[in-house]
Write an enzyme that holds these catalytic residues in place. Structure first.
Site, mmCIF file in Angstrom:
data_model
loop_
_atom_site.group_PDB
_atom_site.id
_atom_site.type_symbol
_atom_site.label_atom_id
_atom_site.label_comp_id
_atom_site.label_asym_id
_atom_site.label_seq_id
_atom_site.Cartn_x
_atom_site.Cartn_y
_atom_site.Cartn_z
ATOM 1 N N GLY A 1 0.817 -1.205 0.000
ATOM 2 C CA GLY A 1 0.000 0.000 0.000
ATOM 3 C C GLY A 1 0.846 1.248 0.000
ATOM 4 N N LYS B 1 4.963 0.363 8.052
ATOM 5 C CA LYS B 1 4.731 1.616 7.337
ATOM 6 C C LYS B 1 5.950 2.524 7.470
ATOM 7 C CE LYS B 1 1.780 4.805 8.785
ATOM 8 N NZ LYS B 1 0.502 5.536 8.999
ATOM 9 N N ASP C 1 -9.357 11.259 8.260
ATOM 10 C CA ASP C 1 -9.222 10.711 6.904
ATOM 11 C C ASP C 1 -9.906 9.348 6.799
ATOM 12 O OD1 ASP C 1 -8.463 10.930 4.259
ATOM 13 O OD2 ASP C 1 -6.490 10.030 4.560
ATOM 14 N N VAL D 1 3.506 1.199 2.753
ATOM 15 C CA VAL D 1 3.298 0.083 3.666
ATOM 16 C C VAL D 1 3.834 -1.197 3.031
ATOM 17 C CG1 VAL D 1 1.634 -1.223 5.029
ATOM 18 C CG2 VAL D 1 1.234 1.196 4.558
#
Length: 459
Positions: free
Chosen positions: A173, A194, A291, A180
Site C-alpha cells: 500500500g 509503514k 481521513d 506500507v
C-alpha cells in the site's frame, strides 16, 4: 485517591482502573482514572504512574487534571467522565500506597476529609516534581527490540530483513503518509510495516512521535493495533498488526468486488461506527481521525473492519468545539466546513462515515459513478439524495446484492443514516454513539429526516 490509583492500577488485570470518592461534609465527588498499556510490566506501570502523579501536581488546584506518557495515563476531575458501572473501590490499596513520608502526609490529609487541605498539600509538592522514567518492557522473542516507553522499539535491520530490504514485491500500500510493506519477522509473525514519507521534514518527527504516543494507548477490536516502531537517522517506521484481507475498497470496487454479501456489509458498517464511537466518546481523550475512507478500513480474517492510519489523528481539547487547522484528508470524503473553512470536530469523521456507508451499500466510489444512465457530473452523494427525495432508496443498492438477502426497510434506514451523517451543518449530524443505536434499532427512523447535503466538486 491518586496515590491509591498508583498502587491499584498495576495490580488489576488489564491495567485499567476507574474510581470515585465523595469529599466529606457534602463536598464534591472526585472521579479518577488510571491506565497503563497492556504490554508494559507491572513495575513499569507503577513507575510510569508515579511519574505522572508527580507531573500532575502542576494541575492543582484546578478541578480537572491529567498527565500521560507513552506507557500510562492518569486523570482526576470533579465531573464524571466514565460509566459508573466501571467504578472500583481502591481504598483497600491505601495501606500499600502509604509507603513514604509523602504518602503518610497525603494519607493523613485524606483522613482529615478536607478538600482544601488535600489541594494545599499536593500543590506544595509541585517544586519536587520528578522527571518521567523510562519504562522497561519485556521483549519476549522479538529480536532487535530495545527499551521504549510504550510500544516495542524494533531495530532497523530487523525490519529491513523482514521486508527483504523494503522490496517492491513486499509493498502492499501507499498513501500520503508513506509506503506500507508486508514483513515477516524471524519467528514467522507477519506484520505491516509503514515507512513514513518526507523523511527529511522536521514535521515528520512530530507526526511520528504523535502517532506512536497516540496509537500505543488505543486498543479496540475495530482499530488496527500498533505493535512497535523504529527510528534510525531520517527514517521513521511504524509496525502494525497485519490484515491479510487488505482494505475495504478492494471488496467494493477492486479485485475482490462482489465478494461481500449484505450481512457482511452491515457488520462492516456497524464495526466502523463502533470504532469511531470509541475514538470520539469512549477513549480517555477525544480523537479525530480526519481521513476516514474505504482504503483506510482494513478487514481482518473474519471480515470485521479495523480503522487504520492514525497519522492524521489529532487530539481535541474538551473545552473546544472545533479547531481551525490546516486541511488534511481526502476530497469526496471530507465535510464542507473542514474542506472550505478548516473547522475540525468529530463531526468531520461522521461526515466521512456517511460517505463510506453509501459506498458500502452502492459498491461505487464517492467521486465516480460507473452505472449506465447516471446523470452527467452526478456524484454518489448527489445520486443518493436524489433517489431519497423520490422515495427510490433501493435504486442505490449494489446490483451484486441479492434482494432476497436483505430487508428493504433496513437498507432504506441505513441509507437515511448515511444522509443524516452528511448534513450540511455539523451540529445536525448525529454522534457516533447515536448512529450505533440507530443501526441496531429495528424499523425505519422516526422523526429524523435528512436535509439536502452540500455537494463539493472533487475533480
Amino acid at each position: 485517591m491518586l496515590m491509591n490509583l498508583q498502587t491499584a492500577t498495576p495490580r488489576i488485570t488489564g491495567f485499567s482502573v476507574a474510581t470515585k470518592t465523595q469529599v466529606p461534609n457534602n463536598g464534591p465527588t472526585i472521579y479518577a482514572f488510571g491506565q497503563c498499556i497492556e504490554t508494559i510490566t507491572q513495575i513499569g506501570c507503577k513507575d510510569c504512574l508515579n511519574a505522572q502523579y508527580n507531573n500532575m501536581q502542576s494541575c492543582l488546584p484546578n478541578s480537572d487534571g491529567r498527565a500521560f506518557a507513552n506507557g500510562c495515563f492518569l486523570r482526576y476531575s470533579t465531573t464524571s467522565f466514565f460509566p459508573h458501572n466501571q467504578i472500583l473501590d481502591v481504598t483497600r490499596f491505601s495501606k500499600q500506597a502509604v509507603t513514604s513520608k509523602k504518602g503518610i502526609i497525603i494519607g493523613g490529609v485524606v483522613a482529615g476529609g478536607s478538600l482544601a487541605l488535600i489541594l494545599i498539600a499536593l500543590f506544595s509538592m509541585i517544586r519536587r516534581r520528578k522527571s518521567p522514567k523510562m519504562i522497561s518492557i519485556p521483549r519476549g522473542d522479538i529480536p532487535g527490540a530495545s527499551k521504549l516507553k510504550g510500544p516495542v522499539a524494533f531495530s532497523y535491520n530487523v525490519l529491513k530483513t523482514a521486508t527483504k530490504n523494503f522490496s517492491e514485491e513486499n509493498k502492499i500500500g501507499e498513501g500520503g503518509f508513506g509506503v506500507v510493506y508486508k514483513g515477516t519477522l524471524w519467528n514467522g509473525k507477519v506484520v505491516a510495516i509503514k515507512k513514513l514519507a518526507s523523511p527529511y521534514s522536521n514535521k515528520v518527527d512530530e507526526e511520528f512521535e504523535s502517532e506512536v504516543k497516540l496509537i500505543s494507548h488505543v486498543h479496540h477490536r475495530n482499530l488496527v493495533r500498533l505493535l512497535g516502531c523504529c527510528s534510525k537517522g531520517h527514517d521513521r517506521i511504524l509496525v502494525y498488526e497485519y490484515m491479510k484481507n487488505n482494505s475495504l475498497d478492494k471488496f467494493l470496487y477492486g479485485d475482490k468486488k462482489y465478494s461481500l454479501n449484505w450481512k457482511q456489509r452491515y457488520e462492516v458498517i456497524l464495526g466502523i461506527a463502533r470504532g469511531l464511537a470509541y475514538l470520539h466518546e469512549e477513549f480517555h481523550v477525544r480523537i479525530i481521525h480526519r481521513d476516514i475512507k474505504t482504503n483506510n478500513i482494513l478487514l481482518d480474517d473474519d471480515l470485521q473492519p479495523r480503522i487504520a492510519d492514525f497519522g492524521l489523528a489529532r487530539l481535541i481539547p474538551e473545552d473546544k468545539t472545533h479547531l481551525n487547522t490546516k486541511f488534511a484528508g481526502t476530497l469526496g470524503y471530507t465535510s464542507p466546513e473542514y474542506a472550505i473553512h478548516g473547522q475540525l470536530s468529530e463531526k468531520v469523521d461522521v461526515y466521512s462515515y456517511g460517505i463510506v456507508v453509501l459506498e458500502i451499500i452502492s459498491g461505487q466510489k464517492c467521486n465516480k459513478l460507473e452505472t449506465d444512465g447516471d446523470v452527467a457530473g452526478e456524484y454518489l452523494l448527489q445520486k443518493a439524495w436524489n433517489l431519497y427525495e423520490r422515495g427510490m432508496h433501493l435504486e442505490l443498492v449494489d446490483n451484486a446484492l441479492d434482494p432476497q438477502d436483505y430487508d428493504a426497510d433496513e437498507v432504506k434506514k441505513i441509507i437515511e443514516i448515511g444522509l443524516l451523517c452528511t448534513q450540511p451543518s455539523a451540529e445536525t449530524r448525529p454522534m457516533m454513539s447515536e448512529i450505533m443505536v440507530m443501526l441496531k434499532k429495528k424499523g425505519l427512523l422516526e422523526n429524523m429526516r435528512p436535509t439536502m447535503p452540500i455537494f463539493i466538486e472533487t475533480n
